[in-house]
Design a protein around this motif. Structure first.
Motif, PDB file in Angstrom:
ATOM      1  N   MET A   1       0.843  -1.180   0.000  1.00 29.15           N
ATOM      2  CA  MET A   1       0.000   0.000   0.000  1.00 29.15           C
ATOM      3  C   MET A   1       0.888   1.243   0.000  1.00 29.15           C
ATOM      4  N   LYS A   2       0.655   2.143  -0.943  1.00 24.34           N
ATOM      5  CA  LYS A   2       1.446   3.360  -1.026  1.00 24.34           C
ATOM      6  C   LYS A   2       0.885   4.413  -0.080  1.00 24.34           C
ATOM      7  N   ARG A   3       1.805   5.183   0.504  1.00 24.24           N
ATOM      8  CA  ARG A   3       1.387   6.301   1.334  1.00 24.24           C
ATOM      9  C   ARG A   3       1.143   7.511   0.452  1.00 24.24           C
ATOM     10  N   ARG A   4       0.191   8.322   0.834  1.00 27.54           N
ATOM     11  CA  ARG A   4      -0.015   9.570   0.115  1.00 27.54           C
ATOM     12  C   ARG A   4       1.199  10.458   0.307  1.00 27.54           C
ATOM     13  N   ARG A   5       1.456  11.272  -0.650  1.00 22.19           N
ATOM     14  CA  ARG A   5       2.643  12.133  -0.632  1.00 22.19           C
ATOM     15  C   ARG A   5       2.700  13.023   0.612  1.00 22.19           C
ATOM     16  N   ASN A   6       1.588  13.557   1.049  1.00 21.09           N
ATOM     17  CA  ASN A   6       1.564  14.482   2.173  1.00 21.09           C
ATOM     18  C   ASN A   6       1.239  13.824   3.509  1.00 21.09           C
ATOM     19  N   SER A   7       1.160  12.509   3.550  1.00 20.36           N
ATOM     20  CA  SER A   7       0.798  11.865   4.806  1.00 20.36           C
ATOM     21  C   SER A   7       1.999  11.770   5.743  1.00 20.36           C
ATOM     22  N   LEU A   8       1.724  11.809   7.029  1.00 16.76           N
ATOM     23  CA  LEU A   8       2.765  11.713   8.043  1.00 16.76           C
ATOM     24  C   LEU A   8       2.922  10.270   8.499  1.00 16.76           C
ATOM     25  N   LYS A   9       4.142   9.884   8.816  1.00 16.20           N
ATOM     26  CA  LYS A   9       4.370   8.555   9.366  1.00 16.20           C
ATOM     27  C   LYS A   9       3.741   8.486  10.750  1.00 16.20           C
ATOM     28  N   ARG A  10       3.412   7.278  11.157  1.00 13.58           N
ATOM     29  CA  ARG A  10       2.888   7.088  12.509  1.00 13.58           C
ATOM     30  C   ARG A  10       4.005   7.324  13.521  1.00 13.58           C
ATOM     31  N   CYS A  11       3.638   7.520  14.769  1.00 15.38           N
ATOM     32  CA  CYS A  11       4.594   7.806  15.839  1.00 15.38           C
ATOM     33  C   CYS A  11       5.609   6.664  15.968  1.00 15.38           C
ATOM     34  N   PRO A  12       6.901   6.989  16.052  1.00 20.70           N
ATOM     35  CA  PRO A  12       7.922   5.947  16.181  1.00 20.70           C
ATOM     36  C   PRO A  12       7.936   5.305  17.566  1.00 20.70           C
ATOM     37  N   PHE A  13       7.267   5.914  18.536  1.00 18.05           N
ATOM     38  CA  PHE A  13       7.280   5.401  19.902  1.00 18.05           C
ATOM     39  C   PHE A  13       6.081   4.518  20.228  1.00 18.05           C
ATOM     40  N   CYS A  14       4.884   4.960  19.798  1.00 13.64           N
ATOM     41  CA  CYS A  14       3.686   4.200  20.166  1.00 13.64           C
ATOM     42  C   CYS A  14       2.832   3.775  18.974  1.00 13.64           C
ATOM     43  N   GLY A  15       3.157   4.272  17.781  1.00  9.50           N
ATOM     44  CA  GLY A  15       2.376   3.930  16.596  1.00  9.50           C
ATOM     45  C   GLY A  15       1.125   4.766  16.414  1.00  9.50           C
ATOM     46  N   GLY A  16       0.958   5.791  17.256  1.00  3.78           N
ATOM     47  CA  GLY A  16      -0.220   6.654  17.171  1.00  3.78           C
ATOM     48  C   GLY A  16      -0.209   7.525  15.920  1.00  3.78           C
ATOM     49  N   LYS A  17      -1.349   8.110  15.633  1.00  2.00           N
ATOM     50  CA  LYS A  17      -1.497   8.960  14.453  1.00  2.00           C
ATOM     51  C   LYS A  17      -0.951  10.365  14.752  1.00  2.00           C
ATOM     52  N   ALA A  18      -0.182  10.891  13.813  1.00  2.00           N
ATOM     53  CA  ALA A  18       0.418  12.212  13.973  1.00  2.00           C
ATOM     54  C   ALA A  18      -0.420  13.268  13.257  1.00  2.00           C
ATOM     55  N   LYS A  19      -0.421  14.476  13.816  1.00  2.00           N
ATOM     56  CA  LYS A  19      -1.158  15.591  13.223  1.00  2.00           C
ATOM     57  C   LYS A  19      -0.324  16.858  13.327  1.00  2.00           C
ATOM     58  N   TYR A  20      -0.632  17.811  12.437  1.00  2.00           N
ATOM     59  CA  TYR A  20       0.007  19.123  12.480  1.00  2.00           C
ATOM     60  C   TYR A  20      -0.665  19.979  13.543  1.00  2.00           C
ATOM     61  N   TYR A  21       0.134  20.794  14.229  1.00  2.89           N
ATOM     62  CA  TYR A  21      -0.375  21.763  15.192  1.00  2.89           C
ATOM     63  C   TYR A  21       0.357  23.075  14.969  1.00  2.89           C
ATOM     64  N   GLU A  22      -0.304  24.165  15.274  1.00  2.00           N
ATOM     65  CA  GLU A  22       0.331  25.476  15.196  1.00  2.00           C
ATOM     66  C   GLU A  22       0.251  26.125  16.561  1.00  2.00           C
ATOM     67  N   TYR A  23       1.353  26.766  16.935  1.00  2.42           N
ATOM     68  CA  TYR A  23       1.401  27.459  18.210  1.00  2.42           C
ATOM     69  C   TYR A  23       2.357  28.631  18.099  1.00  2.42           C
ATOM     70  N   ASP A  24       1.899  29.789  18.438  1.00  2.61           N
ATOM     71  CA  ASP A  24       2.740  30.983  18.490  1.00  2.61           C
ATOM     72  C   ASP A  24       3.488  31.234  17.178  1.00  2.61           C
ATOM     73  N   GLY A  25       2.812  30.978  16.059  1.00  2.00           N
ATOM     74  CA  GLY A  25       3.401  31.228  14.752  1.00  2.00           C
ATOM     75  C   GLY A  25       4.265  30.108  14.193  1.00  2.00           C
ATOM     76  N   ASP A  26       4.494  29.065  14.967  1.00  2.00           N
ATOM     77  CA  ASP A  26       5.289  27.917  14.510  1.00  2.00           C
ATOM     78  C   ASP A  26       4.387  26.721  14.260  1.00  2.00           C
ATOM     79  N   THR A  27       4.880  25.795  13.457  1.00  2.00           N
ATOM     80  CA  THR A  27       4.160  24.561  13.157  1.00  2.00           C
ATOM     81  C   THR A  27       4.981  23.389  13.652  1.00  2.00           C
ATOM     82  N   TYR A  28       4.324  22.402  14.217  1.00  2.00           N
ATOM     83  CA  TYR A  28       4.997  21.177  14.618  1.00  2.00           C
ATOM     84  C   TYR A  28       4.060  20.001  14.414  1.00  2.00           C
TER      85      TYR A  28
END
Length: 70
Positions: A1-28
């Motif tokens: 199964m191919k990953r979409r180009r813009n998809s994020l890998k799952r968490c390397p520690f627990c396998g959870g789903k990752a999401k973008y967040y913005e705080y104080d003008g920065d993105t993480y």
């Protein structure tokens, strides 16, 4: 199964789903399950690059050795 180009890998520690967040003008990227996160970045692509990068134990030791002054 191919990953979409813009998809994020799952968490390397627990396998959870990752999401973008913005705080104080920065993105993480952060895991919704355990809270692990990337460093704060100015743009979404930079935050994704930080999150997607995986360093193995051997790679980390090699990088540390290469950084030592001779």
């Amino acid at each position: 199964m191919k990953r979409r180009r813009n998809s994020l890998k799952r968490c390397p520690f627990c396998g959870g789903k990752a999401k973008y967040y913005e705080y104080d003008g920065d993105t993480y990227v952060s895991c919704g399950r355990c809270g692990a996160s990337s460093v704060a970045s100015a743009t979404k692509p930079d935050a994704a690059r930080c999150w997607q990068r995986r360093i193995g134990v051997g790679d980390e030791a090699k990088a540390t050795e290469e950084a030592r002054p001779r």
